[in-house]
Scaffold this active site. Structure first.
Site, PDB file in Angstrom:
ATOM      1  N   ARG A   1      60.212  59.214   9.332  1.00  0.00           N
ATOM      2  CA  ARG A   1      60.011  60.629   9.642  1.00  0.00           C
ATOM      3  C   ARG A   1      61.016  61.057  10.707  1.00  0.00           C
ATOM      4  O   ARG A   1      61.568  60.201  11.405  1.00  0.00           O
ATOM      5  CB  ARG A   1      58.608  60.836  10.250  1.00  0.00           C
ATOM      6  CG  ARG A   1      57.497  60.199   9.483  1.00  0.00           C
ATOM      7  CD  ARG A   1      56.393  59.684  10.426  1.00  0.00           C
ATOM      8  NE  ARG A   1      55.424  58.871   9.686  1.00  0.00           N
ATOM      9  CZ  ARG A   1      54.300  59.334   9.173  1.00  0.00           C
ATOM     10  NH1 ARG A   1      53.968  60.578   9.358  1.00  0.00           N
ATOM     11  NH2 ARG A   1      53.498  58.548   8.491  1.00  0.00           N
TER      12      ARG A   1
ATOM     13  N   ASP B   1      38.967  57.413  15.490  1.00  0.00           N
ATOM     14  CA  ASP B   1      38.220  56.263  14.959  1.00  0.00           C
ATOM     15  C   ASP B   1      38.987  55.489  13.893  1.00  0.00           C
ATOM     16  O   ASP B   1      38.518  54.480  13.382  1.00  0.00           O
ATOM     17  CB  ASP B   1      36.860  56.734  14.391  1.00  0.00           C
ATOM     18  CG  ASP B   1      37.025  57.726  13.245  1.00  0.00           C
ATOM     19  OD1 ASP B   1      38.180  58.035  12.869  1.00  0.00           O
ATOM     20  OD2 ASP B   1      36.000  58.192  12.722  1.00  0.00           O
TER      21      ASP B   1
ATOM     22  N   ASP C   1      56.541  64.893  12.914  1.00  0.00           N
ATOM     23  CA  ASP C   1      56.048  63.605  12.400  1.00  0.00           C
ATOM     24  C   ASP C   1      55.628  63.729  10.937  1.00  0.00           C
ATOM     25  O   ASP C   1      55.363  62.728  10.281  1.00  0.00           O
ATOM     26  CB  ASP C   1      54.886  63.085  13.248  1.00  0.00           C
ATOM     27  CG  ASP C   1      53.780  64.106  13.416  1.00  0.00           C
ATOM     28  OD1 ASP C   1      54.077  65.223  13.885  1.00  0.00           O
ATOM     29  OD2 ASP C   1      52.629  63.807  13.061  1.00  0.00           O
ATOM     30  N   ASN C   2      55.572  64.957  10.439  1.00  0.00           N
ATOM     31  CA  ASN C   2      55.228  65.157   9.026  1.00  0.00           C
ATOM     32  C   ASN C   2      56.433  65.628   8.218  1.00  0.00           C
ATOM     33  O   ASN C   2      56.277  66.193   7.142  1.00  0.00           O
ATOM     34  CB  ASN C   2      54.085  66.167   8.902  1.00  0.00           C
ATOM     35  CG  ASN C   2      52.793  65.646   9.505  1.00  0.00           C
ATOM     36  OD1 ASN C   2      52.600  64.434   9.615  1.00  0.00           O
ATOM     37  ND2 ASN C   2      51.911  66.536   9.912  1.00  0.00           N
TER      38      ASN C   2
HETATM   39  P1  AMP Z   1      48.156  64.018  11.290  1.00  0.00           P
HETATM   40  O1  AMP Z   1      47.543  65.256  11.848  1.00  0.00           O
HETATM   41  O2  AMP Z   1      47.346  63.423  10.161  1.00  0.00           O
HETATM   42  O3  AMP Z   1      49.598  64.174  10.947  1.00  0.00           O
HETATM   43  O4  AMP Z   1      48.063  62.936  12.439  1.00  0.00           O
HETATM   44  C1  AMP Z   1      48.636  63.084  13.714  1.00  0.00           C
HETATM   45  C2  AMP Z   1      48.400  61.829  14.520  1.00  0.00           C
HETATM   46  O5  AMP Z   1      47.011  61.622  14.735  1.00  0.00           O
HETATM   47  C3  AMP Z   1      48.909  60.552  13.879  1.00  0.00           C
HETATM   48  O6  AMP Z   1      49.378  59.729  14.904  1.00  0.00           O
HETATM   49  C4  AMP Z   1      47.682  59.986  13.238  1.00  0.00           C
HETATM   50  O7  AMP Z   1      47.759  58.585  13.044  1.00  0.00           O
HETATM   51  C5  AMP Z   1      46.619  60.337  14.268  1.00  0.00           C
HETATM   52  N1  AMP Z   1      45.270  60.416  13.682  1.00  0.00           N
HETATM   53  C6  AMP Z   1      44.814  61.345  12.831  1.00  0.00           C
HETATM   54  N2  AMP Z   1      43.535  61.099  12.504  1.00  0.00           N
HETATM   55  C7  AMP Z   1      43.151  59.996  13.180  1.00  0.00           C
HETATM   56  C8  AMP Z   1      41.934  59.239  13.278  1.00  0.00           C
HETATM   57  N3  AMP Z   1      40.835  59.583  12.603  1.00  0.00           N
HETATM   58  N4  AMP Z   1      41.939  58.153  14.072  1.00  0.00           N
HETATM   59  C9  AMP Z   1      43.036  57.793  14.741  1.00  0.00           C
HETATM   60  N5  AMP Z   1      44.198  58.451  14.711  1.00  0.00           N
HETATM   61  C10 AMP Z   1      44.267  59.549  13.936  1.00  0.00           C
HETATM   62 MG    MG Z   2      50.954  63.011  10.037  1.00  0.00          MG
END
Ligand code: AMP
Ligand code: MG
Length: 501
Positions: free
Chosen positions: A182, A124, A251-252
């Site tokens: 990244r 979302d 990616d992190n």
């Molecule tokens: P993360 O786990 O925060 O490192 O995110 C991994 C991927 O999921 C990234 O591409 C984020 O932009 C995407 N992502 C995480 N949460 C959301 C969300 N609520 N809506 C859309 N994309 C998300």
């Molecule tokens: Mg991330």
């Protein structure tokens, strides 16, 4: 016309067209400023008077795009738990632009939780107040501990619910970073076979983070080495405060060497090398003691993307030479990490340089003691500083038997004495040790307590009180005593963290 609130200079938007999607934040019904970082605003040369008010609330909630901003969602890929996802990207974040801070460093200003983007897939694009305030607490704690990290400039409430297991109040975080480049940014273009774009990205990266490498013949290999050295030092700092990132997907992993993405991270309490808190990390891939190995693995993924650049030409022999050179860098990682780790550990022990083998064994035996007796990692080190100052009672009381550490303490003292006449007095050592062994870390039960008050009762007082304590981690005053105490072992055993989605 009033002066712009940010003096943006947007190199990513300008120099890397095709690496992102221009996009606008979603409007929200009712912006309110929940947190504003005055100190960071000053560092960034921003006008706090304007930003710490209704205009700031509108900007930080995404309702008002400040003058000069060119909001965009960055493309990136990533290995998540070892499996490659060719397209991740900013699914709920937007880079507003870049500013030059008071020290002359370029910093990204990014909104997180600002709505859907072309990279959102099923998500979302939103964020809830709890995870965003959590990022503030932990990233500010890391900063105060002297660990490279992205920072939190503001959190704005949106006045609309976000739907997770239950409806939660929505919020947007404004994150500041040396850059959001990244390992996954390189992987995105490499996986598509777009070598020219990888080169363009590497050139941009070098100009931004390692400009002294520009024009040196082997700049791409040198870039890999710099990133590896920054990560080696960073992970050593994590290890020395008991920090578990929890989701070290590629990616992190930043190119700048800053800690990024405070999702399921946590600090450990009793020393436990296998500690894992993330609810989705079933195999313990990102367990505390695995972090250096995983960082090295991630750097190998970066190395793969750079191989065509490191090779001087597209021939079999040139590529195999490049593989050899890149492998040397990856193989040197454990050595760089071990050196950074031991340097930090020596400081924590109040010792100066000495024999690496002997000091390594001294640290290993200390950690074995903490492990064997389930001693709180943070307090173990902190009370060792008191012991250096002549008061061993608080340290002894951490062990089930007061004499458990006696033999080790004798060894440690004589190791200190062996430094001879040039070495500081023990009282001076104790002071130095108190400046590297924190009393206050973001303990999980305190963080949860602050977040549930904010999220469930709209009470931000516990959050602000905890934040102030975290901003002074070496300060052990009586009124902060509650923040130095460990959680019960039962509470820690059940503690699980979740990705901030
Ligand atoms: P993360 O786990 O925060 O490192 O995110 C991994 C991927 O999921 C990234 O591409 C984020 O932009 C995407 N992502 C995480 N949460 C959301 C969300 N609520 N809506 C859309 N994309 C998300
Ligand atoms: Mg991330």
């Amino acid at each position: 016309m009033s002066a712009p609130t940010f003096r943006f200079d947007n190199t990513y938007a300008r120099d890397l067209q095709g690496f992102y999607a221009p996009w606008k934040p979603a409007a929200v019904p009712s912006p309110s400023l929940l947190f504003f970082n005055q100190e960071l605003a000053l560092e960034l040369g921003l006008d706090s008077k304007v930003l710490d008010g209704p205009e700031g609330a509108a900007i930080f909630a995404g309702n008002l795009v400040p003058e000069g901003a060119e909001p965009l969602a960055q493309a990136y890929a990533g290995h998540q738990f070892g499996a490659f996802s060719p397209q991740l990207g900013d699914g709920r974040a937007l880079l507003l632009g870049e500013v030059i801070d008071q020290r002359g460093c370029r910093r990204d200003i990014m909104l997180k939780g600002s709505g859907r983007t072309p990279f959102s897939r099923g998500g979302d694009g939103k964020a809830a107040i709890g995870p965003m305030l959590r990022e503030v607490l932990i990233s500010e704690a890391m900063h105060a501990l002297g660990i490279p990290t992205t920072r939190a400039l503001a959190v704005a409430g949106t006045g609309e619910p976000v739907y997770r297991q239950q409806p939660l109040p929505g919020a947007v975080l404004t994150r500041v970073a040396a850059s959001h480049l990244r390992v996954g940014t390189f992987e995105f273009f490499s996986a598509r076979g777009e070598t020219q774009r990888v080169r363009q990205l590497a050139d941009y990266t070098i100009a931004r983070h390692d400009p002294d490498l520009l024009g040196t013949g082997d700049q791409y290999l040198a870039l890999l080495q710099r990133v590896a050295q920054r990560q080696a030092a960073l992970i050593a700092q994590w290890m020395n405060v008991g920090f578990i990132h929890g989701v070290m997907n590629t990616d992190n992993v930043t190119i700048s060497g800053e800690t990024i993405d405070y999702g399921p991270c946590a600090f450990m309490e009793a020393y436990e090398p296998d500690a894992v808190f993330s609810s989705i990390d079933h195999g313990g891939r990102y367990a505390y003691s695995n972090q250096p190995l995983i960082a090295r693995w991630s750097l190998a993924r970066l190395a793969e993307t750079l191989l065509p650049l490191i090779a001087e030409e597209d021939s079999k022999s040139a590529v195999s030479k490049a593989v050899g050179q890149a492998t040397e860098v990856i193989d040197a990682f454990p050595k760089w990490h071990a050196a950074a780790l031991l340097k930090g550990q020596r400081e924590k022990l109040g010792l100066q340089g000495g024999d690496d083998g002997l000091d390594g064994a001294l640290v290993a035996d200390w950690l074995t003691l903490l492990h064997e007796h389930k001693v709180d990692f943070t307090l173990g080190w902190r009370r060792l500083a008191d012991a250096a100052g002549g008061n061993e009672t608080p340290l002894r009381s951490l062990f089930p038997h007061p004499q458990a550490a006696d033999a080790w303490l004798t060894r440690w003292r004589s190791r200190g004495e062996s430094e001879g006449g040039q070495a500081p007095e023990w009282s001076e050592r104790a002071e130095r040790m108190r400046r590297v062994n924190p009393a206050v870390i973001p303990r999980n039960h305190r963080v949860e307590e602050a977040l549930s008050a904010a999220s469930e009762k709209e009470d931000l007082a516990p959050f602000h009180r905890l934040l102030t304590a975290l901003q002074h981690p070496y300060d052990e005053s009586q009124d902060r005593a509650e923040y130095t105490e460990p959680a019960s072992a039962e509470a820690t055993a059940c503690y699980r963290t979740f990705c901030g989605t």
